[in-house]
Design an enzyme around this catalytic site. Structure first.
Site, PDB file in Angstrom:
ATOM      1  N   ARG A  37       0.834  -1.214   0.000  1.00  0.00           N
ATOM      2  CA  ARG A  37       0.000   0.000   0.000  1.00  0.00           C
ATOM      3  C   ARG A  37       0.868   1.264   0.000  1.00  0.00           C
ATOM      4  O   ARG A  37       0.442   2.303  -0.499  1.00  0.00           O
ATOM      5  CB  ARG A  37      -0.938  -0.007   1.207  1.00  0.00           C
ATOM      6  CG  ARG A  37      -2.169  -0.865   0.962  1.00  0.00           C
ATOM      7  CD  ARG A  37      -3.083  -0.898   2.160  1.00  0.00           C
ATOM      8  NE  ARG A  37      -4.396  -1.406   1.789  1.00  0.00           N
ATOM      9  CZ  ARG A  37      -5.271  -1.900   2.634  1.00  0.00           C
ATOM     10  NH1 ARG A  37      -4.974  -1.978   3.934  1.00  0.00           N
ATOM     11  NH2 ARG A  37      -6.449  -2.320   2.217  1.00  0.00           N
ATOM     12  N   LYS A 202     -13.264  -9.715   8.163  1.00  0.00           N
ATOM     13  CA  LYS A 202     -14.217  -8.606   8.328  1.00  0.00           C
ATOM     14  C   LYS A 202     -15.597  -9.073   7.859  1.00  0.00           C
ATOM     15  O   LYS A 202     -16.160  -8.556   6.895  1.00  0.00           O
ATOM     16  CB  LYS A 202     -13.741  -7.383   7.548  1.00  0.00           C
ATOM     17  CG  LYS A 202     -12.460  -6.769   8.124  1.00  0.00           C
ATOM     18  CD  LYS A 202     -12.007  -5.567   7.313  1.00  0.00           C
ATOM     19  CE  LYS A 202     -10.725  -4.983   7.882  1.00  0.00           C
ATOM     20  NZ  LYS A 202     -10.142  -3.945   7.002  1.00  0.00           N
ATOM     21  N   GLY A 360      -6.271  -5.430   1.687  1.00  0.00           N
ATOM     22  CA  GLY A 360      -4.959  -5.247   2.282  1.00  0.00           C
ATOM     23  C   GLY A 360      -4.297  -6.569   2.600  1.00  0.00           C
ATOM     24  O   GLY A 360      -3.139  -6.817   2.223  1.00  0.00           O
ATOM     25  N   GLY A 384     -12.796  -4.214   0.999  1.00  0.00           N
ATOM     26  CA  GLY A 384     -14.160  -3.693   1.196  1.00  0.00           C
ATOM     27  C   GLY A 384     -14.486  -2.629   0.158  1.00  0.00           C
ATOM     28  O   GLY A 384     -15.604  -2.590  -0.374  1.00  0.00           O
TER      29      GLY A 384
HETATM   30  N1  LIG Z   1     -10.888 -18.839   9.800  1.00  0.00           N
HETATM   31  C1  LIG Z   1     -10.423 -17.662  10.196  1.00  0.00           C
HETATM   32  N2  LIG Z   1     -10.588 -17.231  11.460  1.00  0.00           N
HETATM   33  C2  LIG Z   1     -10.117 -16.042  11.869  1.00  0.00           C
HETATM   34  N3  LIG Z   1      -9.468 -15.168  11.070  1.00  0.00           N
HETATM   35  C3  LIG Z   1      -9.271 -15.541   9.790  1.00  0.00           C
HETATM   36  C4  LIG Z   1      -9.735 -16.785   9.286  1.00  0.00           C
HETATM   37  N4  LIG Z   1      -9.388 -16.852   7.998  1.00  0.00           N
HETATM   38  C5  LIG Z   1      -8.728 -15.732   7.694  1.00  0.00           C
HETATM   39  N5  LIG Z   1      -8.636 -14.932   8.767  1.00  0.00           N
HETATM   40  C6  LIG Z   1      -7.952 -13.628   8.858  1.00  0.00           C
HETATM   41  O1  LIG Z   1      -8.541 -12.685   8.001  1.00  0.00           O
HETATM   42  C7  LIG Z   1      -7.664 -11.591   7.917  1.00  0.00           C
HETATM   43  C8  LIG Z   1      -7.912 -10.798   6.664  1.00  0.00           C
HETATM   44  O2  LIG Z   1      -9.273 -10.436   6.590  1.00  0.00           O
HETATM   45  P1  LIG Z   1      -9.783  -9.132   5.839  1.00  0.00           P
HETATM   46  O3  LIG Z   1      -9.230  -7.920   6.498  1.00  0.00           O
HETATM   47  O4  LIG Z   1     -11.270  -9.256   5.754  1.00  0.00           O
HETATM   48  O5  LIG Z   1      -9.136  -9.285   4.384  1.00  0.00           O
HETATM   49  P2  LIG Z   1      -8.614  -8.166   3.378  1.00  0.00           P
HETATM   50  O6  LIG Z   1      -7.694  -7.245   4.170  1.00  0.00           O
HETATM   51  O7  LIG Z   1      -7.906  -8.897   2.306  1.00  0.00           O
HETATM   52  O8  LIG Z   1      -9.837  -7.442   2.915  1.00  0.00           O
HETATM   53  C9  LIG Z   1      -6.273 -12.174   8.018  1.00  0.00           C
HETATM   54  O9  LIG Z   1      -5.544 -11.486   9.011  1.00  0.00           O
HETATM   55  C10 LIG Z   1      -6.503 -13.660   8.405  1.00  0.00           C
HETATM   56  O10 LIG Z   1      -5.672 -14.116   9.449  1.00  0.00           O
HETATM   57  O1  LIG Z   2      -7.699  -2.627   5.173  1.00  0.00           O
HETATM   58  C1  LIG Z   2      -8.652  -2.016   4.692  1.00  0.00           C
HETATM   59  O2  LIG Z   2      -9.715  -2.632   4.116  1.00  0.00           O
HETATM   60  P1  LIG Z   2      -9.702  -4.155   3.544  1.00  0.00           P
HETATM   61  O3  LIG Z   2      -9.276  -5.093   4.656  1.00  0.00           O
HETATM   62  O4  LIG Z   2     -11.147  -4.382   3.149  1.00  0.00           O
HETATM   63  O5  LIG Z   2      -8.787  -4.180   2.367  1.00  0.00           O
HETATM   64  C2  LIG Z   2      -8.701  -0.507   4.624  1.00  0.00           C
HETATM   65  O6  LIG Z   2      -7.498   0.066   5.116  1.00  0.00           O
HETATM   66  C3  LIG Z   2      -9.905   0.006   5.417  1.00  0.00           C
HETATM   67  O7  LIG Z   2      -9.760  -0.327   6.777  1.00  0.00           O
HETATM   68  P2  LIG Z   2     -11.084  -0.488   7.692  1.00  0.00           P
HETATM   69  O8  LIG Z   2     -11.825  -1.712   7.205  1.00  0.00           O
HETATM   70  O9  LIG Z   2     -10.563  -0.633   9.103  1.00  0.00           O
HETATM   71  O10 LIG Z   2     -11.916   0.774   7.510  1.00  0.00           O
END
Ligand SMILES: Nc1ncnc2c1ncn2[C@@H]1O[C@H](COP(=O)(O)OP(=O)(O)O)[C@@H](O)[C@H]1O
Ligand SMILES: O=C(OP(=O)(O)O)[C@H](O)COP(=O)(O)O
Length: 403
Positions: A37, A202, A360, A384
């Site tokens: 990033r 998330k 991320g 997101g």
């Molecule tokens: N089964 C699970 N239980 C808890 N956490 C998980 C599981 N699978 C994946 N994760 C966690 O999800 C996190 C990423 O989620 P998220 O922020 O939604 O993705 P992104 O940043 O790609 O949008 C990672 O830190 C990973 O460790």
């Molecule tokens: O990591 C982010 O989103 P992402 O996990 O959906 O890629 C962005 O920095 C937004 O962070 P936020 O979901 O805490 O508002």
């Protein structure tokens, strides 16, 4: 939307330019485990600095609770930005206080400063318009112009994303332009079959987009922390796995609608479970066991998709023409739970499909696990944000940049 090139053409020399970036990078203590990033916003910062602007870079990092918390300091990101720019980057130890004001006042033309985590101030994320506006007023005092380039946060109606651009002449940075350009194609003529892979942690944020994806995708594969709300919705027990209990009825509705629409939902058939969440610091062996997805023990937690699911998902992605993937399949930060994420990444590398990986952690996972970024169609800095863009929603951080 004014572009950064138009802003540069108007002249920014001597102007204080506030760049809202997304420097929300994964950290192991104070060590950045993936700087994607920061690299993504570097061209915007360096173009402004080269044009003589006094650049004030701001971002959130993690989800601190509206007050300073050293674990979420942007200091490591500021240092890394300096390394990437090859020049010194000043760092303000607060966001709108004495340090920020003094740091910005001391900038000379072409210099760059990073101010501390925006979310150390409750006004940044407040749902109250007046509270957010008051914080945006304080941020506005630090700058003459605003450049929005934090694509990963454009879906947030936050002070620095939404309210601040209304207070300053503004433009969109190059990263936002690139991201929107690629994602726009996925909303227009998408090659089919179109598969979407969702995982990550998330869950409550991202479950809502499924409603819309049902209208667009041919196949939806669910993994990561997202999977357990689906397994529960199918009537299975999920032990102590991540679960969005209040969303179970909604998910049951998605499963039913998918059937009516002929959209295929693909859920894990097996998962890796353990009694506790792994130690991500020591990476001590976690000794998980593989169980069928409908037989998760009551006292255990699902932390990755299992081997049969890895094969199933690879097969479901092999003939896709377009794939959008957000959210790791497991706790990939620990080697015992990285295989599911690796398998999906490998399936995308092997497939001729146009693949977009967003988020991320998802983007970081692909790089940390050793995949070549160029083997994917596009790696987006926003998870997101991408999902909500694909949903056709008006994103606050993009709407605010309109003229
Ligand atoms: N089964 C699970 N239980 C808890 N956490 C998980 C599981 N699978 C994946 N994760 C966690 O999800 C996190 C990423 O989620 P998220 O922020 O939604 O993705 P992104 O940043 O790609 O949008 C990672 O830190 C990973 O460790
Ligand atoms: O990591 C982010 O989103 P992402 O996990 O959906 O890629 C962005 O920095 C937004 O962070 P936020 O979901 O805490 O508002």
């Amino acid at each position: 939307m004014k572009t950064i090139d138009e802003l540069l053409a108007e002249g920014v020399a001597g102007k204080r330019v506030f760049v809202r970036a997304d420097l929300n990078v994964p950290l192991d203590g104070t060590t950045i485990t993936d700087d994607g990033r920061i690299r993504a916003v570097r061209p915007t910062v360096s173009a402004l600095a080269a044009a003589g602007a006094r650049v004030v870079v701001a971002s959130h990092l993690g989800r601190p609770k509206g007050a300073p918390d050293p674990a979420f300091s942007l200091a490591p990101a500021a240092a890394r930005l300096g390394e990437l720019l090859g020049s010194e980057v000043a760092f303000a130890t607060d966001t709108v206080g004495e340090s920020a004001r003094a740091t910005v006042a001391a900038l000379t033309d072409g210099q760059v400063a990073v101010i501390e985590n925006l979310r150390f101030n409750a006004g940044e994320t407040s749902k109250d318009d007046a509270e957010r506006g008051a914080f945006a007023d304080q941020l506005a005092e630090l700058a003459d112009l605003y450049v929005g380039d934090g694509f990963g946060a454009v879906h947030r109606k936050h002070a620095s994303v939404f309210d601040l651009p209304a207070r300053l002449p503004h433009a969109a940075g190059g990263l936002i332009a690139t991201e929107v350009g690629v994602l726009k194609k996925l909303t227009e003529d998408v090659a089919r079959p179109y598969a979407v892979v969702l995982g990550g942690a998330k869950v409550s944020d991202k479950l809502g987009v499924i409603d819309h994806l049902l209208e667009k995708a041919d196949r939806i594969l669910i993994g990561g922390g997202m999977a357990y709300t689906f397994l529960k919705a199918q009537g299975h027990e999920v032990g102590i796995s991540l679960l969005q209990e209040d969303q179970v009825p909604a998910v049951q509705g998605y499963l039913k609608r998918a059937e009516e629409l002929g959209v295929e939902f693909v859920l894990p058939v097996d998962v890796l479970v353990a009694h506790e969440f792994p130690d991500l610091k020591t990476k001590a062996p976690a000794h998980p066991t593989t169980v069928a997805a409908d037989a998760i023990p009551a006292d255990q937690e699902g932390l990755d998709i299992g081997p049969a699911t890895r094969e199933l998902y690879a097969a479901k992605l092999a003939d896709a023409a377009t794939v959008f993937w957000n959210g790791p399949m497991g706790v990939f930060e620990h080697p015992d739970y990285a295989e599911g994420t690796k398998a999906v990444a490998q399936a995308l590398v092997d497939s001729p499909a146009f693949s977009v990986v967003g988020g991320g952690d998802s983007a970081a996972a692909v790089r940390i696990l050793g995949f070549d970024e160029n083997a994917f169609g596009h790696i987006s800095t926003g998870g997101g944000a991408s999902l909500e863009y694909l949903e056709g929603k008006t994103l606050p951080g993009l709407a605010a940049l309109e003229d």
